[in-house]
Each structure stands twice: as structure tokens, then as C-alpha cells.
Design a protein around this motif. Structure first.
Motif, PDB file in Angstrom:
ATOM      1  N   GLU A 136       0.827  -0.844  -0.054  1.00 39.86           N
ATOM      2  CA  GLU A 136      -0.426  -0.637  -0.091  1.00 39.86           C
ATOM      3  C   GLU A 136       1.054   1.433  -0.392  1.00 39.86           C
ATOM      4  O   GLU A 136       0.782   2.336  -0.980  1.00 39.86           O
ATOM      5  CB  GLU A 136      -0.567  -0.162   1.074  1.00 39.86           C
TER       6      GLU A 136
ATOM      7  N   GLU B   8       3.749   1.680  -1.312  1.00 37.02           N
ATOM      8  CA  GLU B   8       4.442   1.751  -2.519  1.00 37.02           C
ATOM      9  C   GLU B   8       3.425   1.957  -3.976  1.00 37.02           C
ATOM     10  O   GLU B   8       3.864   3.098  -4.590  1.00 37.02           O
ATOM     11  CB  GLU B   8       5.294   0.775  -2.874  1.00 37.02           C
ATOM     12  N   ARG B   9       1.962   1.740  -2.921  1.00 39.07           N
ATOM     13  CA  ARG B   9       1.642   2.610  -4.734  1.00 39.07           C
ATOM     14  C   ARG B   9       0.946   3.836  -4.205  1.00 39.07           C
ATOM     15  O   ARG B   9       0.975   4.211  -4.708  1.00 39.07           O
ATOM     16  CB  ARG B   9      -0.031   1.119  -3.555  1.00 39.07           C
TER      17      ARG B   9
ATOM     18  N   ALA C 158       1.393   6.951  -6.712  1.00 38.89           N
ATOM     19  CA  ALA C 158       0.592   7.446  -7.186  1.00 38.89           C
ATOM     20  C   ALA C 158       1.205   9.233  -6.665  1.00 38.89           C
ATOM     21  O   ALA C 158       0.838   9.980  -8.124  1.00 38.89           O
ATOM     22  CB  ALA C 158      -0.428   7.209  -6.350  1.00 38.89           C
TER      23      ALA C 158
END
Length: 372
Positions: free
Chosen positions: A186, A188-189, A193
Motif C-alpha cells: 500500500e 508503494e502504491r 501515485a
């Protein structure tokens, strides 16, 4: 040879997974062969109906109790588990009284059951009680192995308790590992983003402004319009390169680099950039954070600010704190609606133990302060 090794690894993996899903099964499969060696040898040497029946009944009672202790609800603790354990103790006592010392190791089943079938205090009391019953029964059988019988119960019980706690700890560690792995994904996402927002949001804002300028100048000043079109092409190529870098996971913004980017993008709106930097070498994480703040603030200025002529960036680094302020002298909306960029910045500042302030009083102002 490779195939054999791979097959063995696959077998071990399936075995561990099975053990994780059926904890009662591996407890039974580990303890039963160990504790039945003595009784099995005694029965082979001197077969008797009681011994043969006990070879089946005692492991069956033990397996049933372990299954009740692990796979069934807690309410079985009140009646069913004590009854099953009492039957197991009674079976061990009957066979020891009948068959003698060869069945002493069977008392280990009662120790394991007492250790894993009840809460901590209940297990301790039940274990001591089972050890006393084993000693008394062995004495009634006119055997001199009284200490061995009681010790078998205690040692197997303590061993089973330790193994049980290790299994519980291992399960908690595995659960924690999965949670950490999910949190890392999460994070890294979120980082990805933020990078995409920083790159695409800023560059596309500048491209839109230049495209509008080129469209207005095209009828009256084709040369100036062509110059803006060339800038759009250059910005598009830069954006593609930065997007590739972000996708590769190597993009790291820096304060100096983002100041230069902001200077170029603000110039397209006729806004000057004034920088006051009272700081030496900032920590790498703080430097990257301040660079992201400059990028986000300049992007918002390009998009929303009206009648701005100058954007001031002030960076101050003290022994204990570091701060940055980005403000313009234009007319900003009365309220600020935080989008993805400002929300991500606020989270990053909080992660470093700092605070982010966003204001739209006259011009647009962003200020962040973090521990140095």
C-alpha cells in the motif's frame, strides 16, 4: 536430481501448509509414535487382550481430546474436554495396573492433553493432578517407577506447552509478516501515485497554459505561437521521460531541481520566483519533501492563482527544525479544497513528525515545518 529436490521442497511446503491448517493433526502425529514405542514393544513381547485394546483406545482418546481442544468452540471446555481427559487418564491407569511398567510412557498422553487443552492456570492444575494420579496408580501397581510415571506426565506436559506456545507465536509472526507485506504494498502504491501526480499534474498544467497562449497568439504572432508550441513539445518529452523514471521506481525529487522546474513553469505565466535559502545540506528525506512542496505549490499557482507577479520560497534550517514556505502575491480563492497532492504532502509531513499549513488569505501560502 533437480526434479527430486524440487519434489522434496514441494512436499515439505504442502506438509507445512497442512500442519498450519490442521494443528491438531500434527500434534497427534508427532506425539503418538513417540509415546507408543514402549507400550508397542511391551505388547509385542507379551501380547494380551488389554494391551491390544489399549493400543487403539488410548491414541484414539488422545486424538479426540486434542481435536476438541483445538478445533471446537470454548464451551467444550466446561464438560466435554474434562470428561474426555478423565477417560484418557482412566484408560492409562487401567492399562498400567494391568500390564505393568511397559506402559509407563502412556502417561505422556495425559501430560500433553493437560498442557494444551485448557487455559494456562487450568493446564498447570490439570498437569499436576495428572502427575499425582500417575504416581499413585504406579504405586498401586506395586511398581518402583513412581517417579518415572510422574516425571513422564510433567516433562511431556511442559514440552507440549512450549511447542504449543511456539506454534502460536509462529502463527502471530506469520500474520504480522502478511500485514507488513500488505502495508508495504500500500505504501508503494501511495508513493507511486504521488510521483505520477507530481509529474503529470505539474507538467500538464504548464502544457495547458502554453497551449492556451499559443492558440491566442497564432492569428497575430505566429512566431511566438510556434515558440510556445516548441515548449509544449519539450515539456511533453520531459514528462514522458519522468514518467518512465517514475514507473521504474527511481524518481527522487530534490529541492534545487524542483526550484528550477518551478522557475521555468512560473515564467510561462509571467510570475517571478524569489528564493531565500538559509540552509545548508538538508537531510535527503527532508530535501525530497521540500522539493515536492515546491512542485505542488507552484502547480497550484499556475492553475489557480490570479494576478500573481512573484512567488516567494523561503527555506530555513535550524539545529532542531527545518521549514519551508511557498507564497505568492496573487488572488487565491477564499477557501482551499485539498486534492490528492496536498493530502499526500500532509501525510508525508506528518510521517516525519511535522506540520503542514495551507492558507488562501490573499495569495496562496503553503508552509511546512519538520524536525531536522
Amino acid at each position: 536430481m533437480i526434479a527430486i529436490g524440487a519434489g522434496a521442497d514441494d512436499f515439505r511446503l504442502r506438509a507445512f501448509r497442512w500442519m498450519g491448517r490442521h494443528r491438531w493433526g500434527w500434534i497427534v502425529s508427532i506425539w503418538t509414535p513417540v509415546l507408543m514405542i514402549g507400550p508397542l514393544i511391551a505388547t509385542v513381547q507379551d501380547p494380551s487382550p488389554v494391551g491390544i485394546i489399549a493400543l487403539v483406545v488410548i491414541p484414539a482418546l488422545f486424538a479426540g481430546f486434542v481435536w476438541l481442544a483445538i478445533e471446537t468452540p470454548a464451551w467444550t471446555l466446561r464438560v466435554i474436554r474434562p470428561v474426555t481427559l478423565t477417560a484418557l487418564v482412566g484408560a492409562c491407569a487401567a492399562v498400567v495396573l494391568t500390564e505393568g511398567d511397559g506402559w509407563i510412557s502412556a502417561w505422556g498422553f495425559t501430560g500433553v492433553a493437560a498442557a494444551i487443552g485448557f487455559p494456562a492456570l487450568g493446564s498447570a492444575i490439570t498437569l499436576v493432578a495428572a502427575a499425582i494420579v500417575a504416581g499413585v496408580t504406579t504405586a498401586l501397581a506395586a511398581s518402583h517407577a513412581i517417579v518415572a510415571a510422574s516425571a513422564t506426565v510433567l516433562f511431556t506436559g511442559v514440552g507440549a506447552f512450549v511447542i504449543q506456545q511456539l506454534a502460536v507465536s509462529n502463527a502471530e509472526l506469520e500474520r504480522t509478516r502478511r500485514l507488513l507485506a500488505r502495508a508495504a504494498v500500500e505504501e508503494e502504491r501511495l508513493r507511486f501515485a504521488r510521483d505520477l501526480h507530481d509529474v503529470a499534474g505539474h507538467t500538464l498544467s504548464v502544457i495547458v497554459v502554453k497551449a492556451e497562449t499559443a492558440r491566442r497568439l497564432a492569428p497575430t504572432d505566429p512566431d511566438a505561437a510556434a515558440e510556445h508550441a516548441a515548449d509544449i513539445e519539450r515539456l511533453g518529452r520531459d514528462a514522458l521521460r519522468e514518467l518512465r523514471t517514475a514507473v521504474a521506481g527511481y524518481r527522487r525529487s530534490s529541492l534545487d531541481a524542483e526550484l528550477e522546474r518551478a522557475r521555468a513553469s512560473l515564467a510561462s505565466r509571467g510570475v517571478g520566483l524569489a528564493v531565500r535559502k538559509d540552509a545548508g545540506n538538508l537531510d535527503a528525506e527532508i530535501d525530497a519533501l521540500f522539493g515536492s512542496i515546491v512542485l505542488e505549490a507552484s502547480t497550484n499557482l499556475v492553475r489557480h492563482a490570479q494576478r500573481a507577479t512573484v512567488c516567494r520560497v523561503t527555506v530555513v534550517a535550524e539545529p532542531s527544525r527545518a521549514s519551508i514556505e511557498v507564497a505568492d502575491d496573487g488572488a487565491a480563492p477564499a477557501t482551499v479544497r485539498e486534492g490528492t497532492g496536498l493530502t499526500g504532502l500532509r501525510e508525508r509531513v506528518r510521517r516525519l513528525g511535522g506540520e503542514l499549513v495551507v492558507e488562501a488569505n490573499g495569495g496562496f501560502r503553503v508552509r511546512a515545518e519538520v524536525p531536522a
